[in-house]
Design an enzyme around this catalytic site. Sequence first.
Site, PDB file in Angstrom:
ATOM      1  N   ASP A  93      12.325 -21.870  15.571  1.00 55.26           N
ATOM      2  CA  ASP A  93      12.292 -20.526  16.212  1.00 55.26           C
ATOM      3  C   ASP A  93      11.551 -19.339  15.124  1.00 55.26           C
ATOM      4  O   ASP A  93      11.114 -20.162  14.289  1.00 55.26           O
ATOM      5  CB  ASP A  93      13.737 -20.008  16.800  1.00 55.26           C
ATOM      6  CG  ASP A  93      14.707 -19.911  15.582  1.00 55.26           C
ATOM      7  OD1 ASP A  93      14.473 -20.046  14.314  1.00 55.26           O
ATOM      8  OD2 ASP A  93      15.795 -19.649  15.826  1.00 55.26           O
TER       9      ASP A  93
ATOM     10  N   ARG B 238      22.271 -11.435  21.415  1.00 57.86           N
ATOM     11  CA  ARG B 238      21.815 -10.982  20.227  1.00 57.86           C
ATOM     12  C   ARG B 238      20.875 -10.210  20.382  1.00 57.86           C
ATOM     13  O   ARG B 238      19.635 -10.439  20.678  1.00 57.86           O
ATOM     14  CB  ARG B 238      21.416 -12.243  19.140  1.00 57.86           C
ATOM     15  CG  ARG B 238      20.749 -11.734  17.844  1.00 57.86           C
ATOM     16  CD  ARG B 238      20.636 -12.966  17.016  1.00 57.86           C
ATOM     17  NE  ARG B 238      19.696 -13.857  17.095  1.00 57.86           N
ATOM     18  CZ  ARG B 238      19.359 -14.840  16.503  1.00 57.86           C
ATOM     19  NH1 ARG B 238      19.932 -14.775  15.245  1.00 57.86           N
ATOM     20  NH2 ARG B 238      18.529 -15.597  16.580  1.00 57.86           N
TER      21      ARG B 238
END
Length: 555
Positions: A459, A179
């Site tokens: 996160d 990603r």
Amino acid sequence: MAEQHDPRHGSRNGPQVPPGVEIKAPAGPDGQDSILTPDALALLADLHRRFEPRRQQRLAARIERQAFYDAGGLPDFRADTAALRDADWRVAPLPAALLDRRVEITGPVDPKMVINALNSGANCYMADFEDSTAPTWGNLLAGQHALRDAVAGTLSFTSEAGKAYALKPFAEQAVLMVRPRGWHLDEKHLRVDGAPIAGSLFDAALFCFHNADVLAAKDRGPYLYLPKLQSMEEAQLWEDVLGHIEQVLGLDAGRIKVTVLIETLPAVFEMDEILHALRGRIAGLNCGRWDYVFSYIKTFRAHRDRVLPERGQVTMTQPFLRAYSELLIQTCHRRGAHAMGGMAAQIPISGDEQANAVALGKVRADKLREVTAGHDGTWVAHPALIPLAREVFDERMPGKHQQDVLRAEVTVTRDDLIKPSLGTITRAGFEGNVEVCVRYLAAWLDGNGCVPIHHLMEDAATAEIARAQLWSWLHHARLPVGQVPPGEGLHLDDGTPVDFALLERAFIGLPARLGDRARLPGGSRINEAIGVLDRLTHADTLEDFLTLPAYARLD
């Protein structure tokens, strides 16, 4: 010729660097020169010059669209693409390596994580340069180096305690997916013609440049996960970028496969269009639910009637989230793409069997909901959750996927996707948001983008929910007299007004909640993080992303 720089800045502007390219960064990790080769830098410069104007156009379009929402407008399906949504078409066939994705794990790109994730027993590993990696120069280059060595089969790691980590044989490894950062993020350390390159181009192009030949030879991609898209035009930009990378690297058209995270509210209204723009290379869509909740808050930052309750109450059973999930499944399966489920952020709780059983019960229920609804796979944040997730999907999904579950009975309207949520704000929920924001931001500023807090893996996406909720609650509570009827300001469930005095008390009480700062990731930067959060919550406008102002403090 590019300007010469002090050697401590990574003397990279000699004759081997393409004209117009500058690296403004501290010295990188060992192996930096082998990642930033002249040919790799030439590719980055080429991509920047070709596509940066279009990236800026798309970012400007985001601002224009948000202004429409701030003025009271509501997102909706596009009238100009109705014929495309109604037409019968399918995406290109999926490669064999991406047919079975029932359990995927994600995490940052440090060598230990890369080894553990590839060895974890998951079907796929999404190596994350975005939400779980703080984009320091050292982290980014070390991550590229780790992935290159992993693809080559040579990656190893030895901890300070002397524990050795090595990769399992290739056939036993998870399928690697990467990603890159979203379109909104710059890579300030690399400038082309005086402007920073897009972080998305930096991450994706370097990974493909160094690994595409090896991965293609193994029929393993390259495979990417594309984040934070808001429109079909942004998807088309990725299509053109990846097509150009394939041409430059001599790859077959469509060799680079992608999965798109549907993690913004505008994107859910353009899922067919996004699939169509990438139809020659797309493998599926993913319910990036944490960022999606954050995007809902941000999109409706000026809409008092759509303020969300505390994070713990915004689960996938909320009507707007259930509608999002079911529409994604229906859309993907109609077009021959995978519909991937969301993240289980829980971390096993050692030393408390009862609490651990409750946590695992929540994971099981969530995965059962996903597989029953028709998802083709799911995400976990911790390797210990892989057996549980696999057990649930194996029981209900004996084949490699369930694209035959068309969900034809699902009917989702615009109003279903933006339906307000019922719930409350508790004192624990308010103070918990403050703690998560401060602890995560402190760790991020210290170079750590993935932090366990109270048995959840936090996160950037989960921290953004907490930060955006605080802003939303505080600012809707202080609307001018006349906009909020008397007695109808926001309150906690115990009747306490939600105001900046409550925030100040939460900051004052935070040291007692944190205990010994020395044991916390980024503990030395707690005060700095409090200052950043204080400024962001007092700002008149909700900042688009927490990481934008914080990025200036890195390196």
